[in-house]
Motif scaffolding. Structure first.
Motif, short mmCIF file in Angstrom:
data_model
loop_
_atom_site.label_atom_id
_atom_site.label_comp_id
_atom_site.label_asym_id
_atom_site.label_seq_id
_atom_site.Cartn_x
_atom_site.Cartn_y
_atom_site.Cartn_z
N TRP A 253 42.32 -11.82 -6.35
CA TRP A 253 41.53 -10.90 -5.54
C TRP A 253 40.56 -11.68 -4.65
O TRP A 253 40.37 -11.33 -3.47
N LEU A 254 39.93 -12.72 -5.18
CA LEU A 254 39.01 -13.53 -4.37
C LEU A 254 39.77 -14.21 -3.23
O LEU A 254 39.25 -14.31 -2.11
N ASP A 255 41.00 -14.68 -3.50
CA ASP A 255 41.83 -15.26 -2.44
C ASP A 255 42.09 -14.20 -1.36
O ASP A 255 42.02 -14.49 -0.16
N ARG B 288 31.71 0.16 -13.13
CA ARG B 288 31.16 -0.58 -11.99
C ARG B 288 31.48 -2.06 -12.16
O ARG B 288 31.39 -2.60 -13.25
N ASP B 289 31.83 -2.69 -11.07
CA ASP B 289 32.14 -4.11 -11.10
C ASP B 289 31.09 -4.82 -10.24
O ASP B 289 31.05 -4.64 -9.02
N GLU B 290 30.26 -5.60 -10.88
CA GLU B 290 29.15 -6.25 -10.17
C GLU B 290 29.65 -7.14 -9.05
O GLU B 290 29.04 -7.19 -7.97
N LEU B 291 30.76 -7.84 -9.26
CA LEU B 291 31.28 -8.72 -8.21
C LEU B 291 31.72 -7.93 -7.00
O LEU B 291 31.41 -8.29 -5.86
N ARG C 141 31.74 -16.08 2.48
CA ARG C 141 32.75 -17.04 2.01
C ARG C 141 32.16 -17.96 0.94
O ARG C 141 32.85 -18.33 -0.01
N ALA C 142 30.89 -18.32 1.06
CA ALA C 142 30.24 -19.16 0.04
C ALA C 142 30.10 -18.38 -1.27
O ALA C 142 30.25 -18.94 -2.35
N VAL C 143 29.82 -17.08 -1.16
CA VAL C 143 29.73 -16.23 -2.35
C VAL C 143 31.09 -16.19 -3.04
O VAL C 143 31.19 -16.34 -4.26
N VAL C 144 32.15 -16.01 -2.25
CA VAL C 144 33.51 -15.97 -2.80
C VAL C 144 33.85 -17.30 -3.46
O VAL C 144 34.37 -17.32 -4.59
N GLU C 145 33.54 -18.39 -2.80
CA GLU C 145 33.89 -19.71 -3.35
C GLU C 145 33.12 -20.01 -4.63
O GLU C 145 33.67 -20.55 -5.59
N ALA C 146 31.85 -19.65 -4.68
CA ALA C 146 31.06 -19.87 -5.90
C ALA C 146 31.66 -19.08 -7.06
O ALA C 146 31.78 -19.60 -8.19
N GLN C 147 32.05 -17.84 -6.79
CA GLN C 147 32.66 -17.02 -7.85
C GLN C 147 34.00 -17.59 -8.27
O GLN C 147 34.33 -17.62 -9.45
N ARG C 148 34.80 -18.05 -7.30
CA ARG C 148 36.11 -18.62 -7.62
C ARG C 148 35.95 -19.84 -8.56
O ARG C 148 36.69 -19.97 -9.53
N ARG C 149 35.00 -20.71 -8.26
CA ARG C 149 34.76 -21.88 -9.13
C ARG C 149 34.35 -21.43 -10.53
O ARG C 149 34.83 -21.96 -11.53
N HIS C 150 33.47 -20.44 -10.59
CA HIS C 150 33.00 -19.93 -11.88
C HIS C 150 34.17 -19.35 -12.70
O HIS C 150 34.31 -19.64 -13.88
#
Length: 185
Positions: free
Chosen positions: A164-166, A91-94, A110-119
């Motif tokens: 993948w986030l992109d 399982r992948d939590e993201l 999109r904010a969730v994606v951007e926060a993860q991308r920065r992390h």
């Protein structure tokens, strides 16, 4: 991650006590996957129960030493020979988070994606820094080479996650474009 097989692989080098196995495992993996000492001893108990290891006396400090049995060697060889199964990925939590965020009321995906991308970008930067530091020491010892392999795997995974986030962001933009009502002309 197979702690069971990791401990068997370390015991192939000779008898070890639990905390030494923990230290060697963490050194070999660059501290990426720390082990709880209770986990080590629980796993050793199961390996002993299954005939993969046997207690082999004590060291000078009175710590129980564990040694690999022939059954343990056979199990280890089979593990090294078999590919890592991909039929049921972990399982992948993201992925779960993003799948559930799509369409959830009040969630800006999109904010969730951007926060993860920065992390992930921060983590990637740290992995690259650690790899450069390790390479500057001219790795020759198997533990150093093993640490480099783990760091490079982490780098590849972080780069893939960013790609993948992109992709997710592009998919979301297309979705917004398709579902947005067109202005009246």
């Amino acid at each position: 991650m197979s702690i069971r097989h990791g401990l068997l692989a370390l015991l192939e080098h000779g008898p070890r006590y639990g905390s030494r196995l923990r230290t060697e495992f963490e050194a070999r993996t660059g501290g990426t996957w720390p082990l709880n000492i209770g986990q080590v001893y629980t796993t050793l108990g199961r390996l002993e129960r299954d005939g993969m290891v046997a207690q082999d006396g004590e060291d000078e400090a009175g710590r129980a030493l564990y040694a690999l049995t022939q059954a343990g060697r056979d199990e280890l060889r089979a593990w090294f020979a078999a590919p890592v199964e991909r039929a049921s990925p972990p399982r992948d939590e993201l992925a779960i988070k993003l799948a559930l965020a799509v369409g959830a009321p009040g969630v800006d995906v999109r904010a969730v994606v951007e926060a993860q991308r920065r992390h992930v970008a921060d983590a990637l930067h740290e992995y690259v820094r650690q790899r450069a530091q390790a390479l500057s020491r001219t790795p020759e010892h198997p533990d150093e080479v093993a640490r480099l392999l783990v760091l490079e795997q982490l780098i590849c995974h972080a780069e893939a996650e960013i790609r993948w986030l992109d992709h997710c962001e592009a998919r979301l933009l297309r979705l917004i474009t398709v579902t947005r009502p067109r202005p009246e002309e």
